[in-house]
Design a protein around this motif. Structure first.
Motif, short mmCIF file in Angstrom:
data_model
loop_
_atom_site.label_atom_id
_atom_site.label_comp_id
_atom_site.label_asym_id
_atom_site.label_seq_id
_atom_site.Cartn_x
_atom_site.Cartn_y
_atom_site.Cartn_z
N ALA A 126 -31.55 20.94 -10.02
CA ALA A 126 -30.53 21.54 -9.16
C ALA A 126 -29.82 20.46 -8.36
CB ALA A 126 -31.16 22.58 -8.23
N PRO A 127 -29.04 19.62 -9.02
CA PRO A 127 -28.33 18.56 -8.29
C PRO A 127 -27.43 19.14 -7.22
CG PRO A 127 -27.44 18.82 -10.51
CD PRO A 127 -28.69 19.63 -10.45
N THR A 128 -27.35 18.42 -6.13
CA THR A 128 -26.81 18.98 -4.90
C THR A 128 -25.83 18.04 -4.24
OG1 THR A 128 -28.85 20.22 -4.51
CG2 THR A 128 -27.51 19.71 -2.58
N LEU A 129 -24.84 18.64 -3.61
CA LEU A 129 -23.95 17.88 -2.74
C LEU A 129 -24.31 18.24 -1.31
CD1 LEU A 129 -21.50 16.05 -2.40
CD2 LEU A 129 -20.05 18.08 -2.54
N ARG A 130 -25.00 17.35 -0.64
CA ARG A 130 -25.41 17.62 0.74
C ARG A 130 -24.19 17.82 1.61
NH1 ARG A 130 -29.00 12.93 2.63
NH2 ARG A 130 -27.61 11.77 1.25
N GLY A 131 -24.31 18.77 2.51
CA GLY A 131 -23.18 19.08 3.37
C GLY A 131 -22.29 20.16 2.79
N SER A 132 -22.54 20.51 1.53
CA SER A 132 -21.76 21.58 0.91
C SER A 132 -22.50 22.90 1.11
CB SER A 132 -21.60 21.31 -0.59
OG SER A 132 -21.12 22.47 -1.25
N ALA A 133 -21.80 23.89 1.62
CA ALA A 133 -22.44 25.17 1.90
C ALA A 133 -22.97 25.82 0.63
CB ALA A 133 -21.47 26.09 2.60
N ARG A 134 -22.30 25.60 -0.50
CA ARG A 134 -22.73 26.23 -1.74
C ARG A 134 -23.93 25.53 -2.34
NH1 ARG A 134 -19.12 29.29 -4.84
NH2 ARG A 134 -20.13 28.32 -6.63
N GLN A 135 -24.05 24.29 -2.06
CA GLN A 135 -25.18 23.46 -2.43
C GLN A 135 -25.56 23.50 -3.89
OE1 GLN A 135 -28.61 23.82 0.23
NE2 GLN A 135 -28.62 21.61 0.28
N LEU A 136 -26.66 24.24 -4.19
CA LEU A 136 -27.34 24.02 -5.45
C LEU A 136 -26.56 24.50 -6.68
CD1 LEU A 136 -31.00 24.99 -4.55
CD2 LEU A 136 -29.81 22.84 -4.25
N THR A 137 -26.56 23.66 -7.70
CA THR A 137 -26.06 24.02 -9.02
C THR A 137 -27.24 23.93 -9.97
OG1 THR A 137 -23.89 23.08 -8.52
CG2 THR A 137 -24.41 23.50 -10.83
N PHE A 138 -27.75 25.06 -10.39
CA PHE A 138 -28.98 25.07 -11.18
C PHE A 138 -28.73 24.80 -12.65
CE2 PHE A 138 -32.46 26.41 -8.51
CZ PHE A 138 -31.82 26.92 -7.40
N GLY A 139 -29.64 24.02 -13.26
CA GLY A 139 -29.68 23.94 -14.70
C GLY A 139 -30.19 25.25 -15.27
N SER A 140 -30.18 25.36 -16.59
CA SER A 140 -30.55 26.61 -17.26
C SER A 140 -32.06 26.80 -17.35
CB SER A 140 -29.94 26.68 -18.65
OG SER A 140 -30.32 25.53 -19.39
#
Lengths: 112, 113
Positions: free
Chosen positions: B91-105
């Motif tokens: 789940a690579p993440t952009l810290r400070g982004s409210a949406r944050q997590l982008t999960f792999g499958s």
């Protein structure tokens, strides 16, 4: 113990009915999230909230609604407009945007 | 939407073996790289995470290796145990982004006794 409580664990709904899933946290986290998980797929973001009385749509918000009247609570309503609601729903919270998430144990919703 | 590709989809390993799961991402702005572990009927739990200023992090039997130039990071489970059988998500993440997590499958790991 601090954590996130989702209830109920299993929920059955008839087509055409709205249903509300509960999510409560006692971690004093500011941000809360709702995800949907389907078999063989990753988690997809439905809604998220950074502060009380404010929330934003995620990637698959159609057919869902939320409220954030208290910091501890972030209920999700699955409306009759959601065409394929059968899924595993996960609530999560985080202390801020720089930290990992804490997830609840999920609610499995089945439309019958 | 940022794309995250996780592989393999499923993995079967003998007890005591090494399990390796890979995650490739596109967004070079990601700055926090976690792995989550999920058991059936439960929510995911943060397992281990790395920041981009280091290339490797080890916690017990779990190691993250990070290759910034290749935009990839991987999870290594040494001496795999049947209790490690679960689904793993990057789940690579952009810290400070409210949406944050982008999960792999997800990768379904089965460790045979």
């Amino acid at each position: 113990d601090g954590g996130i409580t989702q209830s109920p664990k299993y929920l059955f709904r008839k087509e055409g009915q709205n249903v509300t899933l509960s999510c409560e946290q006692n971690l004093n986290h500011d941000a809360m999230y709702w995800y949907r998980q389907d078999p063989g797929q990753g988690l997809r973001l439905i809604y998220y909230s950074q502060i009380v009385n404010d929330f934003q749509k995620g990637d698959i918000a159609e057919g869902y609604s939320v409220s954030r009247e208290k910091k501890e609570s972030f209920p999700l309503t699955v409306t009759s407009a959601q065409k394929n609601p059968t899924a595993f729903y996960l609530c999560a919270s985080s202390i801020g945007t720089d930290y990992g998430y804490t997830f609840g144990s999920g609610t499995r919703l089945t439309v019958v | 939407q940022q794309q995250v590709k996780q592989s393999p989809q499923s993995l079967i390993v003998q007890k005591g073996g090494i399990s390796i799961i890979n995650c490739a991402y596109e967004n070079t702005a990601f700055d926090y790289f976690p792995w989550y572990q999920q058991f059936p009927g439960k929510g995911p739990a943060l397992l281990i995470a790395i920041r981009p200023d280091v290339s490797e992090k080890k916690e017990g039997r779990f190691t993250i290796s990070f290759n910034k130039s290749a935009k990839q990071f991987s999870l290594h489970i040494m001496d795999s145990q049947p209790g490690d059988s679960a689904t793993y998500f990057c789940a690579p993440t952009l810290r400070g982004s409210a949406r944050q997590l982008t999960f792999g499958s997800g990768t379904q790991l089965t460790v045979l006794p």
